[in-house]
Scaffold this motif. Structure first.
Motif, PDB file in Angstrom:
ATOM      1  N   ARG A 316       0.836  -1.211   0.000  1.00 42.79           N
ATOM      2  CA  ARG A 316       0.000   0.000   0.000  1.00 42.79           C
ATOM      3  C   ARG A 316       0.868   1.258   0.000  1.00 42.79           C
ATOM      4  NH1 ARG A 316      -5.323  -0.011   0.583  1.00 42.79           N
ATOM      5  NH2 ARG A 316      -6.410  -1.887   1.316  1.00 42.79           N
ATOM      6  N   ALA A 317       1.926   1.241   0.780  1.00 42.87           N
ATOM      7  CA  ALA A 317       2.811   2.400   0.855  1.00 42.87           C
ATOM      8  C   ALA A 317       3.495   2.654  -0.489  1.00 42.87           C
ATOM      9  CB  ALA A 317       3.847   2.193   1.953  1.00 42.87           C
ATOM     10  N   GLU A 318       3.869   1.587  -1.181  1.00 42.64           N
ATOM     11  CA  GLU A 318       4.495   1.741  -2.500  1.00 42.64           C
ATOM     12  C   GLU A 318       3.489   2.293  -3.503  1.00 42.64           C
ATOM     13  OE1 GLU A 318       7.658   1.354  -5.400  1.00 42.64           O
ATOM     14  OE2 GLU A 318       7.447   1.763  -3.256  1.00 42.64           O
ATOM     15  N   ALA A 319       2.251   1.839  -3.422  1.00 41.32           N
ATOM     16  CA  ALA A 319       1.204   2.383  -4.288  1.00 41.32           C
ATOM     17  C   ALA A 319       1.016   3.872  -4.034  1.00 41.32           C
ATOM     18  CB  ALA A 319      -0.110   1.638  -4.063  1.00 41.32           C
ATOM     19  N   GLN A 320       1.049   4.270  -2.763  1.00 41.92           N
ATOM     20  CA  GLN A 320       0.913   5.683  -2.425  1.00 41.92           C
ATOM     21  C   GLN A 320       2.071   6.493  -3.013  1.00 41.92           C
ATOM     22  OE1 GLN A 320      -1.718   7.278  -0.337  1.00 41.92           O
ATOM     23  NE2 GLN A 320      -0.756   8.839  -1.626  1.00 41.92           N
ATOM     24  N   ARG A 321       3.271   5.937  -2.994  1.00 45.18           N
ATOM     25  CA  ARG A 321       4.423   6.649  -3.545  1.00 45.18           C
ATOM     26  C   ARG A 321       4.248   6.889  -5.043  1.00 45.18           C
ATOM     27  NH1 ARG A 321       9.254   5.965  -5.997  1.00 45.18           N
ATOM     28  NH2 ARG A 321       9.004   3.711  -6.312  1.00 45.18           N
ATOM     29  N   TRP A 322       3.777   5.880  -5.766  1.00 45.83           N
ATOM     30  CA  TRP A 322       3.545   6.043  -7.200  1.00 45.83           C
ATOM     31  C   TRP A 322       2.424   7.048  -7.464  1.00 45.83           C
ATOM     32  CZ3 TRP A 322       6.090   4.329 -11.515  1.00 45.83           C
ATOM     33  CH2 TRP A 322       7.148   3.462 -11.293  1.00 45.83           C
ATOM     34  N   ALA A 323       1.387   7.041  -6.642  1.00 39.28           N
ATOM     35  CA  ALA A 323       0.301   8.007  -6.803  1.00 39.28           C
ATOM     36  C   ALA A 323       0.797   9.427  -6.533  1.00 39.28           C
ATOM     37  CB  ALA A 323      -0.859   7.661  -5.875  1.00 39.28           C
ATOM     38  N   ASP A 324       1.645   9.591  -5.520  1.00 35.40           N
ATOM     39  CA  ASP A 324       2.215  10.911  -5.222  1.00 35.40           C
ATOM     40  C   ASP A 324       3.067  11.407  -6.380  1.00 35.40           C
ATOM     41  OD1 ASP A 324       0.999  10.850  -2.746  1.00 35.40           O
ATOM     42  OD2 ASP A 324       2.810  10.254  -1.659  1.00 35.40           O
ATOM     43  N   ASP A 325       3.847  10.504  -6.963  1.00 32.25           N
ATOM     44  CA  ASP A 325       4.675  10.881  -8.108  1.00 32.25           C
ATOM     45  C   ASP A 325       3.811  11.248  -9.316  1.00 32.25           C
ATOM     46  OD1 ASP A 325       6.947  10.462  -6.637  1.00 32.25           O
ATOM     47  OD2 ASP A 325       7.446   8.520  -7.530  1.00 32.25           O
ATOM     48  N   ALA A 326       2.675  10.552  -9.462  1.00 31.22           N
ATOM     49  CA  ALA A 326       1.757  10.886 -10.550  1.00 31.22           C
ATOM     50  C   ALA A 326       1.230  12.314 -10.398  1.00 31.22           C
ATOM     51  CB  ALA A 326       0.594   9.895 -10.579  1.00 31.22           C
ATOM     52  N   VAL A 327       0.850  12.673  -9.196  1.00 33.24           N
ATOM     53  CA  VAL A 327       0.358  14.025  -8.943  1.00 33.24           C
ATOM     54  C   VAL A 327       1.455  15.056  -9.200  1.00 33.24           C
ATOM     55  CG1 VAL A 327      -0.502  15.593  -7.159  1.00 33.24           C
ATOM     56  CG2 VAL A 327      -1.434  13.273  -7.350  1.00 33.24           C
ATOM     57  N   ALA A 328       2.672  14.745  -8.797  1.00 31.80           N
ATOM     58  CA  ALA A 328       3.791  15.665  -9.017  1.00 31.80           C
ATOM     59  C   ALA A 328       4.003  15.921 -10.508  1.00 31.80           C
ATOM     60  CB  ALA A 328       5.060  15.105  -8.387  1.00 31.80           C
ATOM     61  N   ALA A 329       3.727  14.930 -11.337  1.00 34.03           N
ATOM     62  CA  ALA A 329       3.897  15.090 -12.783  1.00 34.03           C
ATOM     63  C   ALA A 329       2.933  16.106 -13.372  1.00 34.03           C
ATOM     64  CB  ALA A 329       3.706  13.740 -13.478  1.00 34.03           C
ATOM     65  N   LEU A 330       1.864  16.435 -12.654  1.00 35.26           N
ATOM     66  CA  LEU A 330       0.862  17.374 -13.152  1.00 35.26           C
ATOM     67  C   LEU A 330       1.260  18.833 -12.987  1.00 35.26           C
ATOM     68  CD1 LEU A 330      -2.348  15.655 -11.692  1.00 35.26           C
ATOM     69  CD2 LEU A 330      -1.469  15.489 -14.044  1.00 35.26           C
ATOM     70  N   ALA A 331       2.436  19.094 -12.440  1.00 31.99           N
ATOM     71  CA  ALA A 331       2.858  20.472 -12.163  1.00 31.99           C
ATOM     72  C   ALA A 331       2.719  21.404 -13.364  1.00 31.99           C
ATOM     73  CB  ALA A 331       4.290  20.481 -11.630  1.00 31.99           C
ATOM     74  N   PRO A 332       3.017  20.980 -14.612  1.00 36.48           N
ATOM     75  CA  PRO A 332       2.906  21.906 -15.744  1.00 36.48           C
ATOM     76  C   PRO A 332       1.470  22.297 -16.107  1.00 36.48           C
ATOM     77  CG  PRO A 332       4.408  20.093 -16.255  1.00 36.48           C
ATOM     78  CD  PRO A 332       3.667  19.714 -15.013  1.00 36.48           C
ATOM     79  N   LEU A 333       0.476  21.557 -15.626  1.00 39.14           N
ATOM     80  CA  LEU A 333      -0.911  21.854 -15.994  1.00 39.14           C
ATOM     81  C   LEU A 333      -1.415  23.083 -15.255  1.00 39.14           C
ATOM     82  CD1 LEU A 333      -2.676  18.359 -16.082  1.00 39.14           C
ATOM     83  CD2 LEU A 333      -1.284  19.478 -17.830  1.00 39.14           C
ATOM     84  N   PRO A 334      -2.334  23.824 -15.879  1.00 39.11           N
ATOM     85  CA  PRO A 334      -2.901  24.992 -15.203  1.00 39.11           C
ATOM     86  C   PRO A 334      -3.801  24.570 -14.051  1.00 39.11           C
ATOM     87  CG  PRO A 334      -4.084  24.555 -17.241  1.00 39.11           C
ATOM     88  CD  PRO A 334      -2.910  23.617 -17.222  1.00 39.11           C
ATOM     89  N   GLU A 335      -3.893  25.423 -13.045  1.00 42.15           N
ATOM     90  CA  GLU A 335      -4.839  25.161 -11.968  1.00 42.15           C
ATOM     91  C   GLU A 335      -6.256  25.205 -12.522  1.00 42.15           C
ATOM     92  OE1 GLU A 335      -3.913  24.203  -9.004  1.00 42.15           O
ATOM     93  OE2 GLU A 335      -1.797  24.445  -9.546  1.00 42.15           O
ATOM     94  N   GLY A 336      -7.109  24.310 -12.028  1.00 46.34           N
ATOM     95  CA  GLY A 336      -8.479  24.268 -12.515  1.00 46.34           C
ATOM     96  C   GLY A 336      -9.083  22.897 -12.330  1.00 46.34           C
ATOM     97  N   PRO A 337     -10.278  22.685 -12.879  1.00 42.10           N
ATOM     98  CA  PRO A 337     -10.992  21.428 -12.651  1.00 42.10           C
ATOM     99  C   PRO A 337     -10.242  20.187 -13.123  1.00 42.10           C
ATOM    100  CG  PRO A 337     -12.483  23.082 -13.550  1.00 42.10           C
ATOM    101  CD  PRO A 337     -11.103  23.662 -13.633  1.00 42.10           C
ATOM    102  N   VAL A 338      -9.518  20.268 -14.252  1.00 43.58           N
ATOM    103  CA  VAL A 338      -8.823  19.079 -14.759  1.00 43.58           C
ATOM    104  C   VAL A 338      -7.751  18.632 -13.773  1.00 43.58           C
ATOM    105  CG1 VAL A 338      -7.364  18.144 -16.591  1.00 43.58           C
ATOM    106  CG2 VAL A 338      -9.286  19.644 -17.169  1.00 43.58           C
TER     107      VAL A 338
END
Length: 354
Positions: A316-338
């Motif tokens: 579970r902890a490893e899954a959380q790490r991958w999910a956190d990294d996925a969110v970090a990859a979204l940094a270039p996207l504009p703030e908003g609903p997407v």
């Protein structure tokens, strides 16, 4: 479309596990409505795509489609399309193609894994046998390719490379790690190929065919691949669940089929230095190979112990790490609903129970 705003929000919640509170502002409600309207069109279009003049092909190809599913991949395509012009006709075509590709892969996976259940119903290979299940998967891959052909060479290439990774992932899972290759690293790469690649392709198609800024493609692709790995790692935990009614699978289905999921790989890593882990590992492997009633009872008991073992918490902890990294990859996207919806989806992935 006749869906009410509440129904739309519930539909999106069912697909991505997002709570209705996410869609509180007028902008977010319009966003949710656009996604749900697109999902209704995709669902209608999928029903048409599964129609074959041949009666047997029509029956077998519809089987897993009609068994349900979260439609995560088309939803992601529709969602990332909101970074551009929204749900264009090409986005809808791409969304249908990735879902059909996913369904096709399930027919093949169940043969490879000798799975009894899929989405709460007997697997296709259980109903019709391996050959029919494999050929049905092939038919659906062909149907997906025909759809992608409408979208131009760039998307054809994306589909081909994704299909290649799906096959490589299954191949590497089948033969296992080679030589001194690390078993855990090998397994994570298999998940990236078998699960992450198609989710990434779905997210990329939404940007590619909506006229969105093309520099968003790498961000959503990385998000898709990483969240795909997280999704599958949580599936490894769910595979141990005793709640068959929720999961649609028997507890330990993957392990009994010989798939070394991450909890088992962690257990093997501990076994040389921990006697209790070594003893549990031996019981799992012995009972998994025993088809008798006694073997089934022993296997169920061993799976229950594995479910409560620290290696499952580590998974579970490893899954959380991958999910956190996925969110970090979204940094270039504009703030908003997407961006907000993708972030909430990542959170929902690691807390789901089916």
């Amino acid at each position: 479309m006749n869906s009410t705003p509440v129904a739309r929000r519930r539909g999106l919640s069912a697909s991505l596990g997002l709570g209705e509170k996410l869609f509180s502002s007028a902008e977010e409600r319009r966003f949710a409505a656009a996604i749900e309207d697109g999902l209704e069109k995709v669902e209608h279009g999928l029903a048409e795509q599964f129609g074959y003049a041949d009666a047997l092909a029509d029956t077998t190809s519809r089987y897993l489609f009609e068994a349900g599913g979260k439609r995560i991949r088309p939803t992601l395509a529709l969602l990332t399309a909101q970074l551009g012009e929204g749900t264009t006709d090409d986005v809808l075509t791409g969304a249908k193609a990735v879902e059909i590709t996913h369904l096709a892969s399930l027919y093949h996976d169940d043969v490879m894994d000798d799975a009894d259940l899929r989405r709460g119903v007997p697997s296709a290979q259980t109903v019709w046998g391996n050959s029919v299940a494999i050929l049905t998967g092939d038919l659906l891959f062909a149907r997906a390719a025909a759809l992608v052909a409408e979208l131009g060479t760039e998307t054809v290439r994306l589909q081909a490379l994704t299909f290649e990774r799906l096959c490589l992932g299954q191949l590497h899972e089948t033969v296992g790690p080679q030589g001194d290759e690390d078993a855990v690293a090998h397994y994570i790469q298999v998940l990236a190929d078998k699960t992450g690649s198609l989710i990434a392709a779905a997210a990329e198609i939404g940007v590619l065919h909506s006229g969105a800024p093309q520099h968003y493609r790498s961000a959503v692709t990385e998000f898709g691949e990483r969240i795909g790995v997280a999704f599958q790692l949580i599936d490894d935990v769910i595979d141990l669940s005793a709640e068959t009614g929720k999961t649609g699978k028997s507890a330990g289905t993957d392990l009994r089929a010989g798939v070394s999921t991450l909890p088992l790989l962690y257990l093997r890593r501990e076994a040389p230095t921990d006697a209790a882990s070594a003893e549990l590992l031996a019981r799992i492997e012995q009972s998994a190979a025993d088809d008798s009633d006694a073997g089934g009872v022993a296997f169920a008991a061993a799976i229950a112990e594995l479910r409560d073992h620290r290696v499952t918490a580590q998974t579970r902890a490893e899954a959380q790490r991958w999910a956190d990294d996925a969110v970090a990859a979204l940094a270039p996207l504009p703030e908003g609903p997407v961006k907000k919806a993708l972030t909430k989806f990542a959170e929902a992935v690691v807390t789901r129970s089916n």
